[in-house]
Design a protein around this motif. Structure first.
Motif, PDB file in Angstrom:
ATOM      1  N   LYS A 273     -12.043   7.362  -8.943  1.00  0.00           N
ATOM      2  CA  LYS A 273     -12.839   6.143  -8.729  1.00  0.00           C
ATOM      3  C   LYS A 273     -12.192   4.948  -9.418  1.00  0.00           C
ATOM      4  O   LYS A 273     -12.076   3.863  -8.834  1.00  0.00           O
ATOM      5  N   GLN A 274     -11.766   5.136 -10.659  1.00  0.00           N
ATOM      6  CA  GLN A 274     -11.189   4.014 -11.412  1.00  0.00           C
ATOM      7  C   GLN A 274      -9.891   3.529 -10.778  1.00  0.00           C
ATOM      8  O   GLN A 274      -9.677   2.322 -10.606  1.00  0.00           O
ATOM      9  N   ILE A 275      -9.034   4.444 -10.439  1.00  0.00           N
ATOM     10  CA  ILE A 275      -7.715   4.048  -9.916  1.00  0.00           C
ATOM     11  C   ILE A 275      -7.853   3.379  -8.548  1.00  0.00           C
ATOM     12  O   ILE A 275      -7.253   2.334  -8.290  1.00  0.00           O
ATOM     13  N   THR A 276      -8.682   3.964  -7.682  1.00  0.00           N
ATOM     14  CA  THR A 276      -8.788   3.392  -6.329  1.00  0.00           C
ATOM     15  C   THR A 276      -9.617   2.110  -6.327  1.00  0.00           C
ATOM     16  O   THR A 276      -9.415   1.259  -5.462  1.00  0.00           O
ATOM     17  N   THR A 277     -10.488   1.971  -7.312  1.00  0.00           N
ATOM     18  CA  THR A 277     -11.185   0.681  -7.462  1.00  0.00           C
ATOM     19  C   THR A 277     -10.165  -0.380  -7.859  1.00  0.00           C
ATOM     20  O   THR A 277     -10.167  -1.498  -7.342  1.00  0.00           O
ATOM     21  N   GLY A 278      -9.274  -0.015  -8.762  1.00  0.00           N
ATOM     22  CA  GLY A 278      -8.211  -0.934  -9.172  1.00  0.00           C
ATOM     23  C   GLY A 278      -7.324  -1.340  -8.010  1.00  0.00           C
ATOM     24  O   GLY A 278      -6.889  -2.489  -7.900  1.00  0.00           O
ATOM     25  N   LEU A 279      -7.080  -0.401  -7.136  1.00  0.00           N
ATOM     26  CA  LEU A 279      -6.238  -0.696  -5.965  1.00  0.00           C
ATOM     27  C   LEU A 279      -6.971  -1.545  -4.936  1.00  0.00           C
ATOM     28  O   LEU A 279      -6.343  -2.196  -4.097  1.00  0.00           O
ATOM     29  N   GLY A 280      -8.302  -1.496  -5.000  1.00  0.00           N
ATOM     30  CA  GLY A 280      -9.086  -2.284  -4.036  1.00  0.00           C
ATOM     31  C   GLY A 280      -9.190  -1.623  -2.677  1.00  0.00           C
ATOM     32  O   GLY A 280      -9.534  -2.268  -1.683  1.00  0.00           O
ATOM     33  N   TRP A 281      -8.913  -0.310  -2.609  1.00  0.00           N
ATOM     34  CA  TRP A 281      -9.026   0.399  -1.327  1.00  0.00           C
ATOM     35  C   TRP A 281     -10.500   0.611  -1.002  1.00  0.00           C
ATOM     36  O   TRP A 281     -11.360   0.649  -1.886  1.00  0.00           O
ATOM     37  N   LYS A 282     -10.761   0.754   0.312  1.00  0.00           N
ATOM     38  CA  LYS A 282     -12.158   0.836   0.777  1.00  0.00           C
ATOM     39  C   LYS A 282     -12.487   2.290   1.147  1.00  0.00           C
ATOM     40  O   LYS A 282     -11.861   2.853   2.065  1.00  0.00           O
ATOM     41  N   LEU A 283     -13.463   2.864   0.471  1.00  0.00           N
ATOM     42  CA  LEU A 283     -13.817   4.272   0.711  1.00  0.00           C
ATOM     43  C   LEU A 283     -14.426   4.426   2.103  1.00  0.00           C
ATOM     44  O   LEU A 283     -15.444   3.818   2.420  1.00  0.00           O
ATOM     45  N   ALA A 284     -13.787   5.244   2.943  1.00  0.00           N
ATOM     46  CA  ALA A 284     -14.224   5.379   4.339  1.00  0.00           C
ATOM     47  C   ALA A 284     -15.063   6.627   4.563  1.00  0.00           C
ATOM     48  O   ALA A 284     -15.699   6.771   5.619  1.00  0.00           O
ATOM     49  N   PHE A 285     -15.046   7.545   3.622  1.00  0.00           N
ATOM     50  CA  PHE A 285     -15.784   8.817   3.783  1.00  0.00           C
ATOM     51  C   PHE A 285     -16.031   9.361   2.382  1.00  0.00           C
ATOM     52  O   PHE A 285     -15.162   9.259   1.514  1.00  0.00           O
ATOM     53  N   ASP A 286     -17.207   9.939   2.168  1.00  0.00           N
ATOM     54  CA  ASP A 286     -17.525  10.502   0.845  1.00  0.00           C
ATOM     55  C   ASP A 286     -16.450  11.489   0.415  1.00  0.00           C
ATOM     56  O   ASP A 286     -16.088  12.392   1.190  1.00  0.00           O
ATOM     57  N   PRO A 287     -15.964  11.377  -0.806  1.00  0.00           N
ATOM     58  CA  PRO A 287     -14.946  12.317  -1.273  1.00  0.00           C
ATOM     59  C   PRO A 287     -15.443  13.757  -1.172  1.00  0.00           C
ATOM     60  O   PRO A 287     -16.631  14.032  -1.329  1.00  0.00           O
TER      61      PRO A 287
ATOM     62  N   ASP B  49       1.648  -0.912  -9.101  1.00  0.00           N
ATOM     63  CA  ASP B  49       1.952  -2.351  -9.195  1.00  0.00           C
ATOM     64  C   ASP B  49       2.482  -2.913  -7.882  1.00  0.00           C
ATOM     65  O   ASP B  49       2.121  -4.018  -7.476  1.00  0.00           O
ATOM     66  N   ALA B  50       3.321  -2.137  -7.212  1.00  0.00           N
ATOM     67  CA  ALA B  50       3.948  -2.644  -5.979  1.00  0.00           C
ATOM     68  C   ALA B  50       2.973  -2.710  -4.802  1.00  0.00           C
ATOM     69  O   ALA B  50       3.148  -3.529  -3.902  1.00  0.00           O
ATOM     70  N   VAL B  51       1.952  -1.856  -4.820  1.00  0.00           N
ATOM     71  CA  VAL B  51       1.099  -1.770  -3.620  1.00  0.00           C
ATOM     72  C   VAL B  51      -0.258  -2.435  -3.801  1.00  0.00           C
ATOM     73  O   VAL B  51      -0.969  -2.662  -2.814  1.00  0.00           O
ATOM     74  N   ARG B  52      -0.658  -2.720  -5.016  1.00  0.00           N
ATOM     75  CA  ARG B  52      -2.045  -3.134  -5.276  1.00  0.00           C
ATOM     76  C   ARG B  52      -2.473  -4.336  -4.434  1.00  0.00           C
ATOM     77  O   ARG B  52      -3.483  -4.276  -3.744  1.00  0.00           O
ATOM     78  N   GLU B  53      -1.709  -5.384  -4.456  1.00  0.00           N
ATOM     79  CA  GLU B  53      -2.145  -6.565  -3.700  1.00  0.00           C
ATOM     80  C   GLU B  53      -1.989  -6.386  -2.194  1.00  0.00           C
ATOM     81  O   GLU B  53      -2.938  -6.632  -1.443  1.00  0.00           O
ATOM     82  N   PRO B  54      -0.823  -5.944  -1.714  1.00  0.00           N
ATOM     83  CA  PRO B  54      -0.659  -5.877  -0.252  1.00  0.00           C
ATOM     84  C   PRO B  54      -1.538  -4.856   0.459  1.00  0.00           C
ATOM     85  O   PRO B  54      -1.755  -4.973   1.666  1.00  0.00           O
ATOM     86  N   THR B  55      -2.031  -3.844  -0.258  1.00  0.00           N
ATOM     87  CA  THR B  55      -2.806  -2.805   0.440  1.00  0.00           C
ATOM     88  C   THR B  55      -4.305  -2.890   0.166  1.00  0.00           C
ATOM     89  O   THR B  55      -5.065  -2.051   0.663  1.00  0.00           O
TER      90      THR B  55
ATOM     91  N   SER C 274       6.365   7.522  -2.090  1.00  0.00           N
ATOM     92  CA  SER C 274       6.934   6.303  -2.666  1.00  0.00           C
ATOM     93  C   SER C 274       6.063   5.091  -2.339  1.00  0.00           C
ATOM     94  O   SER C 274       5.196   5.140  -1.457  1.00  0.00           O
ATOM     95  N   ALA C 275       6.358   4.000  -3.026  1.00  0.00           N
ATOM     96  CA  ALA C 275       5.656   2.742  -2.732  1.00  0.00           C
ATOM     97  C   ALA C 275       5.915   2.313  -1.287  1.00  0.00           C
ATOM     98  O   ALA C 275       5.026   1.766  -0.626  1.00  0.00           O
ATOM     99  N   GLU C 276       7.103   2.594  -0.772  1.00  0.00           N
ATOM    100  CA  GLU C 276       7.418   2.244   0.628  1.00  0.00           C
ATOM    101  C   GLU C 276       6.496   2.996   1.575  1.00  0.00           C
ATOM    102  O   GLU C 276       6.019   2.430   2.572  1.00  0.00           O
ATOM    103  N   ASP C 277       6.229   4.267   1.273  1.00  0.00           N
ATOM    104  CA  ASP C 277       5.296   5.048   2.101  1.00  0.00           C
ATOM    105  C   ASP C 277       3.916   4.382   2.116  1.00  0.00           C
ATOM    106  O   ASP C 277       3.249   4.315   3.145  1.00  0.00           O
ATOM    107  N   VAL C 278       3.488   3.936   0.959  1.00  0.00           N
ATOM    108  CA  VAL C 278       2.146   3.343   0.850  1.00  0.00           C
ATOM    109  C   VAL C 278       2.095   2.015   1.608  1.00  0.00           C
ATOM    110  O   VAL C 278       1.160   1.745   2.370  1.00  0.00           O
TER     111      VAL C 278
END
Ligand code: FMN
Length: 149
Positions: free
Chosen positions: A108-122, A79-85, A45-49
């Motif tokens: 790549k597209q979705i996680t770029t949209g989320l703005g998450w930072k890749l910490a290890f090569d997929p 939508d609920a997690v994009r900015e805060p995470t 859920s969004a709460e988990d994220v």
């Protein structure tokens, strides 16, 4: 205490082994006190994220894309997690039988949209899951955990 969320879709024994290897990486005693939350993709859920500080994701390749289950996870939380995470560390694995290109592009597209930072090569696995893949899944997850600022 930091919290790492592991969200995965593992419909076969082979994919479940990757998920277990990743979870073991998060539970390594050397990492110290880490709260680990493991969710099948259809139950996350969004709460988990929002409650987590970092993310480890796993999916099969299906019909040239990520699994419908992980897609559903993103659809229902984005939508609920994009900015805060934004800026939080993450990585992921993809397991396919023959061609993971579309799934790789989607992740790549979705996680770029989320703005998450890749910490290890997929970790991209095509076909048989080897011990080397499992070790890499463990390392991937542990690295995400230690990347929490
Ligand atoms: C409906 C369906 C669609 C699939 N589509 C793809 C695909 O587009 N690309 C690919 O590499 N593998 C595809 N696969 C294979 C799965 O990714 C593979 O079965 C999954 O990673 C689990 O691996 P295993 O069957 O070796 O345990 C598909 C499997 C199913 C059941």
């Amino acid at each position: 205490m930091v919290n790492v969320l592991l969200v995965h879709h593992s419909p076969s024994a082979a994919t479940a082994r990757i998920a277990e290897a990743a979870e073991s990486g998060l539970r390594m005693p050397e990492l110290g006190d880490i709260d680990v939350t493991v969710r099948p993709a259809l139950e996350a859920s969004a709460e988990d994220v929002l409650a987590a500080d970092a993310y480890v994701l796993g999916t099969t390749a299906n019909f040239g894309y990520i699994s419908g289950a992980l897609k559903h996870f993103f659809d229902t939380t984005y939508d609920a997690v994009r900015e805060p995470t934004a800026g939080r560390p993450f990585s992921y694995w993809i397991h396919g039988g023959y061609d993971t290109t579309g799934a790789e592009t989607a992740m790549k597209q979705i996680t770029t949209g989320l703005g998450w930072k890749l910490a290890f090569d997929p970790l991209i696995v095509t076909g048989e899951v080897t011990e080397e893949h499992l070790e890499r899944a463990t390392e991937l997850a542990a690295t995400v955990a230690v990347s929490i600022p």
